[in-house]
Motif scaffolding. Structure first.
Motif, PDB file in Angstrom:
ATOM      1  N   PHE A 261     -12.312   0.583 -23.308  1.00 31.59           N
ATOM      2  CA  PHE A 261     -12.915   0.442 -21.796  1.00 31.59           C
ATOM      3  C   PHE A 261     -11.858  -0.502 -20.752  1.00 31.59           C
ATOM      4  N   GLN A 262     -12.329  -1.822 -22.006  1.00 31.43           N
ATOM      5  CA  GLN A 262     -11.660  -2.999 -21.590  1.00 31.43           C
ATOM      6  C   GLN A 262     -10.171  -3.247 -20.999  1.00 31.43           C
ATOM      7  N   ALA A 263      -9.547  -1.930 -21.769  1.00 34.20           N
ATOM      8  CA  ALA A 263      -7.840  -2.675 -21.751  1.00 34.20           C
ATOM      9  C   ALA A 263      -8.019  -1.960 -19.776  1.00 34.20           C
ATOM     10  N   PHE A 264      -8.888  -0.625 -19.388  1.00 35.54           N
ATOM     11  CA  PHE A 264      -8.836   0.014 -18.438  1.00 35.54           C
ATOM     12  C   PHE A 264      -9.488  -0.794 -17.693  1.00 35.54           C
ATOM     13  N   TYR A 265     -10.266  -1.729 -17.608  1.00 34.93           N
ATOM     14  CA  TYR A 265     -11.544  -2.499 -16.913  1.00 34.93           C
ATOM     15  C   TYR A 265     -10.517  -3.353 -16.248  1.00 34.93           C
ATOM     16  N   ASP A 266      -9.777  -4.515 -17.412  1.00 31.61           N
ATOM     17  CA  ASP A 266      -8.691  -5.761 -16.392  1.00 31.61           C
ATOM     18  C   ASP A 266      -7.587  -4.511 -16.114  1.00 31.61           C
ATOM     19  N   LEU A 267      -6.658  -3.432 -15.770  1.00 33.27           N
ATOM     20  CA  LEU A 267      -5.674  -3.074 -15.021  1.00 33.27           C
ATOM     21  C   LEU A 267      -7.064  -2.842 -13.949  1.00 33.27           C
ATOM     22  N   LEU A 268      -7.426  -2.696 -13.726  1.00 29.18           N
ATOM     23  CA  LEU A 268      -7.921  -1.582 -12.493  1.00 29.18           C
ATOM     24  C   LEU A 268      -8.494  -2.762 -11.351  1.00 29.18           C
ATOM     25  N   LEU A 269      -8.423  -4.134 -12.317  1.00 26.14           N
ATOM     26  CA  LEU A 269      -9.363  -4.873 -11.478  1.00 26.14           C
ATOM     27  C   LEU A 269      -8.353  -6.280 -11.099  1.00 26.14           C
ATOM     28  N   SER A 270      -7.627  -5.878 -12.019  1.00 25.50           N
ATOM     29  CA  SER A 270      -5.762  -6.406 -11.019  1.00 25.50           C
ATOM     30  C   SER A 270      -5.401  -5.995  -9.864  1.00 25.50           C
ATOM     31  N   SER A 271      -5.526  -7.123  -8.976  1.00 27.53           N
ATOM     32  CA  SER A 271      -5.267  -7.573  -7.854  1.00 27.53           C
ATOM     33  C   SER A 271      -3.394  -6.290  -7.925  1.00 27.53           C
ATOM     34  N   SER A 272      -2.771  -6.702  -8.289  1.00 26.35           N
ATOM     35  CA  SER A 272      -0.982  -5.813  -8.600  1.00 26.35           C
ATOM     36  C   SER A 272      -1.737  -4.232  -8.505  1.00 26.35           C
ATOM     37  N   SER A 273      -1.950  -3.871  -9.308  1.00 25.98           N
ATOM     38  CA  SER A 273      -3.025  -2.168  -9.398  1.00 25.98           C
ATOM     39  C   SER A 273      -3.173  -2.215  -8.249  1.00 25.98           C
ATOM     40  N   GLN A 274      -3.956  -3.033  -7.672  1.00 26.79           N
ATOM     41  CA  GLN A 274      -5.209  -2.257  -6.670  1.00 26.79           C
ATOM     42  C   GLN A 274      -3.974  -2.159  -5.408  1.00 26.79           C
ATOM     43  N   ASP A 275      -3.774  -3.298  -4.850  1.00 29.40           N
ATOM     44  CA  ASP A 275      -2.228  -3.102  -4.518  1.00 29.40           C
ATOM     45  C   ASP A 275      -1.503  -1.582  -4.314  1.00 29.40           C
ATOM     46  N   GLU A 276      -1.152  -1.512  -6.051  1.00 29.26           N
ATOM     47  CA  GLU A 276       0.018  -0.053  -5.669  1.00 29.26           C
ATOM     48  C   GLU A 276      -1.133   0.741  -5.716  1.00 29.26           C
ATOM     49  N   LEU A 277      -2.625   0.981  -6.465  1.00 31.18           N
ATOM     50  CA  LEU A 277      -3.797   2.055  -6.079  1.00 31.18           C
ATOM     51  C   LEU A 277      -3.071   2.755  -4.468  1.00 31.18           C
ATOM     52  N   SER A 278      -3.347   1.272  -3.816  1.00 32.64           N
ATOM     53  CA  SER A 278      -4.186   2.067  -2.569  1.00 32.64           C
ATOM     54  C   SER A 278      -2.661   2.560  -1.353  1.00 32.64           C
ATOM     55  N   VAL A 279      -1.300   1.632  -1.348  1.00 35.49           N
ATOM     56  CA  VAL A 279      -0.123   2.167  -1.571  1.00 35.49           C
ATOM     57  C   VAL A 279       0.063   3.475  -1.917  1.00 35.49           C
ATOM     58  N   LEU A 280       0.183   3.763  -2.715  1.00 37.35           N
ATOM     59  CA  LEU A 280       0.018   5.373  -3.630  1.00 37.35           C
ATOM     60  C   LEU A 280      -0.868   6.011  -2.885  1.00 37.35           C
ATOM     61  N   LEU A 281      -2.519   5.619  -3.066  1.00 35.51           N
ATOM     62  CA  LEU A 281      -3.046   6.995  -2.181  1.00 35.51           C
ATOM     63  C   LEU A 281      -2.839   7.124  -1.156  1.00 35.51           C
ATOM     64  N   ASP A 282      -2.681   5.970  -0.168  1.00 31.85           N
ATOM     65  CA  ASP A 282      -2.170   6.248   1.355  1.00 31.85           C
ATOM     66  C   ASP A 282      -0.911   7.536   1.506  1.00 31.85           C
ATOM     67  N   ARG A 283       0.178   7.138   0.824  1.00 34.35           N
ATOM     68  CA  ARG A 283       0.983   8.314   0.642  1.00 34.35           C
ATOM     69  C   ARG A 283       1.125   9.884   0.800  1.00 34.35           C
ATOM     70  N   LEU A 284       0.239   9.823  -0.720  1.00 31.91           N
ATOM     71  CA  LEU A 284      -0.789  11.082  -1.634  1.00 31.91           C
ATOM     72  C   LEU A 284      -1.612  11.706  -0.313  1.00 31.91           C
ATOM     73  N   THR A 285      -2.460  11.056   0.390  1.00 27.51           N
ATOM     74  CA  THR A 285      -3.198  11.931   1.562  1.00 27.51           C
ATOM     75  C   THR A 285      -2.164  11.860   3.033  1.00 27.51           C
ATOM     76  N   SER A 286      -1.151  11.417   3.106  1.00 31.97           N
ATOM     77  CA  SER A 286      -0.590  11.416   4.435  1.00 31.97           C
ATOM     78  C   SER A 286       0.747  12.420   4.407  1.00 31.97           C
ATOM     79  N   ILE A 287       0.560  13.670   3.435  1.00 31.84           N
ATOM     80  CA  ILE A 287       1.076  14.345   3.276  1.00 31.84           C
ATOM     81  C   ILE A 287       0.748  15.569   3.734  1.00 31.84           C
ATOM     82  N   GLU A 288       0.764  15.640   5.013  1.00 32.67           N
ATOM     83  CA  GLU A 288       0.139  16.795   5.560  1.00 32.67           C
ATOM     84  C   GLU A 288       0.220  18.275   4.798  1.00 32.67           C
ATOM     85  N   ASP A 289       1.301  18.856   4.651  1.00 34.43           N
ATOM     86  CA  ASP A 289       1.408  20.674   3.644  1.00 34.43           C
ATOM     87  C   ASP A 289       0.081  20.006   2.256  1.00 34.43           C
TER      88      ASP A 289
END
Length: 477
Positions: free
Chosen positions: A248-276
């Motif tokens: 749990f602590q490893a997951f929490y540290d990874l999730l709160l990392s600014s680089s991980s949050q930025d990467e997740l936001s970019v990847l989720l934007d790319r996922l939701t932009s696929i119309e098909d």
């Protein structure tokens, strides 16, 4: 599982009782949508009552002649949160007097099982096979102690990456996934995202059970305060060093990392932009739901620490009151004996001798020399003070040092401290060396051999330094 175990689960487990409840379709559909599908945490009673009122109105309007749900929404919620049911958790948060409701792990499990009964139009298998193979590779690579084998595996992966780069340079469309493969991976990602939220709720419930047991121990403890504090602090340390706590602590540290949050936001934007693909829009903010669930779990852990602090403060207050009572008792006894001690109190001793003091034994008067006092001090001169030292504080994280040792030393294996420092050079000077020596964990043992010495070289503030110290050995249990 044995017959007796299954029969006990059927009678006692809240998830099984939920499936057998009279209004199971109502509570599973409403609570599953409110807490699981919409990813909500603890909610005020008023919000939940309003939402359930709307749900009951829609259901009763379908059959106006014979409405099925006649009781108020608040009564349904109270029944679902009762001790006999256990479908919801009913509590008062700190700092508020309004009742809040939250889902339990039993609700998550029952709702997930009902969802699994639906017929799925598309069942992906290829992405799950690749995930299983990749996990096996990580296990094999992470437990291989031979560096040559690890280097060979890294070389193979490097060749695959270079081959893929060459293919894309020749054909820009090479390696693209078709819509079926994308849908397969999206289905697995959505399932994993929902499972993470469910797991967080179960981890939070486990920590809450520990908090309840700590409160029970404090309420019924009659022994020494130090022994109880040692037991509670050891239990908290055992949680942090357990597999669940470390994961749990490893997951929490990874999730709160600014680089991980930025990467997740970019990847989720790319996922939701696929119309098909037709991805659920709520997936776009799923990482925020993870952060909220992780913060609720951390809040439960902080409440355990707060309980320890309250216990210490209460005990100090009780001890101070006991001291005051003893002082008052001594004062009352002294006032009683002021007029003269009672005849049965005291001891009689025979005088064995007489002290003789001669006048000539006293010292003669001696004149002290006069002392000169100068109260005028010279004015202080201004000096240049380097204030940058205040900002150059060094903080050594013991958890980071322990993680390094776990990554290098296999279980039941040993390593010398100088070999560890060769892989991970010293960054914080002598404080980091002391941090290694002070590590105290269940699975790591640090011992020093005073009969042998070693010299460790490192850089501190840009200057080469050398530390002569006993030979230190690290052992994994």
């Amino acid at each position: 599982m044995e017959f007796a175990a299954i029969d006990a689960l059927r009678e006692r487990h809240p998830a099984w009782r939920m499936l057998r409840a009279t209004h199971a379709p109502l509570l599973l559909s409403f609570l599953g949508r409110f807490f699981v599908e919409e990813g909500r945490g603890a909610s005020p009673e008023g919000t939940l009552v309003d939402a359930l009122d709307d749900e009951l109105y829609l259901l009763n309007s379908e059959e106006p002649d014979t409405p099925r749900f006649l009781r108020p929404a608040a009564d349904y919620l109270a029944d679902w949160a009762s001790t006999d049911a256990g479908y919801l958790r009913r509590f008062y948060p700190l700092g508020t007097d309004e009742i809040h409701y939250d889902a339990t792990p039993a609700l998550e499990k029952a709702y997930a099982w009902v969802q699994s009964l639906q017929v799925r139009q598309f069942v992906g298998t290829e992405s799950r096979l690749q995930t299983a193979i990749e996990l096996l590779r990580q296990i094999a690579q992470g437990t291989e102690v031979d560096p040559e084998v690890r280097l060979q595996e890294l070389g193979r992966r490097k060749q695959e990456i270079e081959r893929e780069i060459a293919q894309i340079q020749q054909d820009p469309g090479a390696g693209l996934l078709d819509i079926t493969a994308v849908r397969d991976r999206y289905q697995q990602f959505a399932s994993t995202a929902r499972d993470l939220l469910s797991d967080f709720r179960e981890v939070e419930d486990n920590f809450r059970a520990l908090d309840r047991s700590a409160r029970e121990r404090i309420a019924t403890w009659e022994g020494n305060k130090g022994e109880l504090l040692e037991e509670l602090v050891t239990g908290r340390s055992r949680i942090d060093s357990s597999d669940q706590g470390r994961s749990f602590q490893a997951f929490y540290d990874l999730l709160l990392s600014s680089s991980s949050q930025d990467e997740l936001s970019v990847l989720l934007d790319r996922l939701t932009s696929i119309e098909d693909l037709g991805a659920d829009r709520r997936i776009r903010t799923v990482h925020h739901g993870w952060a909220e669930a992780a913060e609720r779990t951390q809040m439960t852990v902080r409440q355990i620490s707060e309980q320890l602090r309250r216990f210490t403060d209460d005990q100090i207050w009780l001890e101070n009151r006991r001291v005051l009572d003893l002082v008052r008792e001594i004062e009352a006894t002294a006032l009683t004996l002021r007029g003269g001690p009672p005849p049965d109190v005291g001891l009689e001793l025979e005088q064995t001798g007489v002290d003789v003091a001669l006048p000539t034994e006293r010292p003669l008067h001696s004149v002290r020399p006069a002392a000169e006092v100068d109260s005028l001090l010279p004015p202080a001169r201004q000096e240049e003070v380097d204030t940058s030292v205040l900002a150059q504080q060094v903080i050594v994280d013991p958890a980071r040092l322990a993680a390094r040792l776990r990554s290098l030393v296999p279980e039941r294996g040993t390593a010398l401290l100088e070999d560890v420092i060769a892989m991970y050079p010293v960054e914080h000077g002598a404080a980091e060396l002391v941090g290694y020596l002070a590590l105290d964990s269940e699975d790591i043992e640090v011992t020093a051999d005073e009969t042998e010495q070693t010299v460790i070289s490192y850089d501190e503030a840009g200057r080469p330094m050398r530390a002569r110290m006993p030979r230190v050995e690290v052992r994994r249990r």
